[in-house]
Write an enzyme that holds these catalytic residues in place. Structure first.
Site, PDB file in Angstrom:
ATOM      1  N   GLY A  47      14.116  -6.153  25.035  1.00 36.73           N
ATOM      2  CA  GLY A  47      14.174  -7.845  25.567  1.00 36.73           C
ATOM      3  C   GLY A  47      12.901  -8.031  26.148  1.00 36.73           C
ATOM      4  O   GLY A  47      12.200  -9.103  25.990  1.00 36.73           O
ATOM      5  N   CYS A  48      12.383  -7.101  27.192  1.00 33.03           N
ATOM      6  CA  CYS A  48      11.326  -7.626  27.942  1.00 33.03           C
ATOM      7  C   CYS A  48       9.979  -7.329  27.220  1.00 33.03           C
ATOM      8  O   CYS A  48       9.137  -8.213  27.515  1.00 33.03           O
ATOM      9  CB  CYS A  48      11.267  -6.600  29.520  1.00 33.03           C
ATOM     10  SG  CYS A  48      12.671  -7.100  30.357  1.00 33.03           S
ATOM     11  N   THR A  49       9.736  -6.635  26.331  1.00 27.76           N
ATOM     12  CA  THR A  49       8.650  -6.418  25.363  1.00 27.76           C
ATOM     13  C   THR A  49       8.739  -7.738  24.442  1.00 27.76           C
ATOM     14  O   THR A  49       7.490  -8.235  24.388  1.00 27.76           O
ATOM     15  CB  THR A  49       8.908  -5.119  24.560  1.00 27.76           C
ATOM     16  OG1 THR A  49       8.742  -4.199  25.557  1.00 27.76           O
ATOM     17  CG2 THR A  49       7.535  -4.955  23.745  1.00 27.76           C
TER      18      THR A  49
END
Length: 157
Positions: A47-49
């Protein structure tokens, strides 16, 4: 944890190390530009990527509208440097070891242990003009922030 910083509040100032190790202060970024300040849980997670790459892909739109993008997580300077290099991130990543700034902004945790995902749009006077909080809707952080920056641009025109 204190109440979260909201629309109309002054954005608390802070200084944190960037991926290059240089100290970055919020007050140095405000004034000339609006700031999109986004807190995220962890480098190199799915998700952060996705969120970071969405900010990367829209980065030129933000800068064209006079906004600076800054990502903050508790990852180390070294992890940020590797993450930014791997994904060609053109914006600043800051290391908030211990989560001091996250707490200062009142960014909530999910399931008590997972740091939350909140985006703030801060105008040139240091006032928070928009917030968005969603752990799973990664792309909406970018679209919401871009729309808020567009509104700021229209107001100042």
């Amino acid at each position: 944890m204190p109440r979260g910083i909201g629309v109309g509040d002054k954005a608390p100032d802070f200084t944190l190390p960037s991926a290059s190790g240089e100290p970055v202060s919020l007050h140095d970024r405000i004034g000339e530009n609006a700031v999109v300040l986004y807190f995220y849980p962890k480098d190199d997670t799915t998700g952060c990527t996705a969120e970071a790459c969405a900010f990367r892909d829209s980065y030129e739109s933000f800068t064209d509208l006079g906004a600076d993008v800054i990502g903050v997580s508790s990852d180390s300077v070294e992890r940020h440097e590797a993450f930014a290099g791997k994904h060609r991130l053109p914006f600043t990543l800051l290391s908030d070891a211990g989560g001091k700034v996250r707490k200062l902004y009142g960014v909530p945790s999910t399931l008590v242990v997972l740091p939350g995902r909140v985006t703030y749009v801060i105008d040139r006077t240091g006032t928070v003009r928009h917030t968005f909080n969603s752990m799973m809707n990664f792309g909406a952080h970018v679209t919401e922030a871009l729309e808020a920056v567009r509104r700021l641009q229209e107001e100042s025109a």
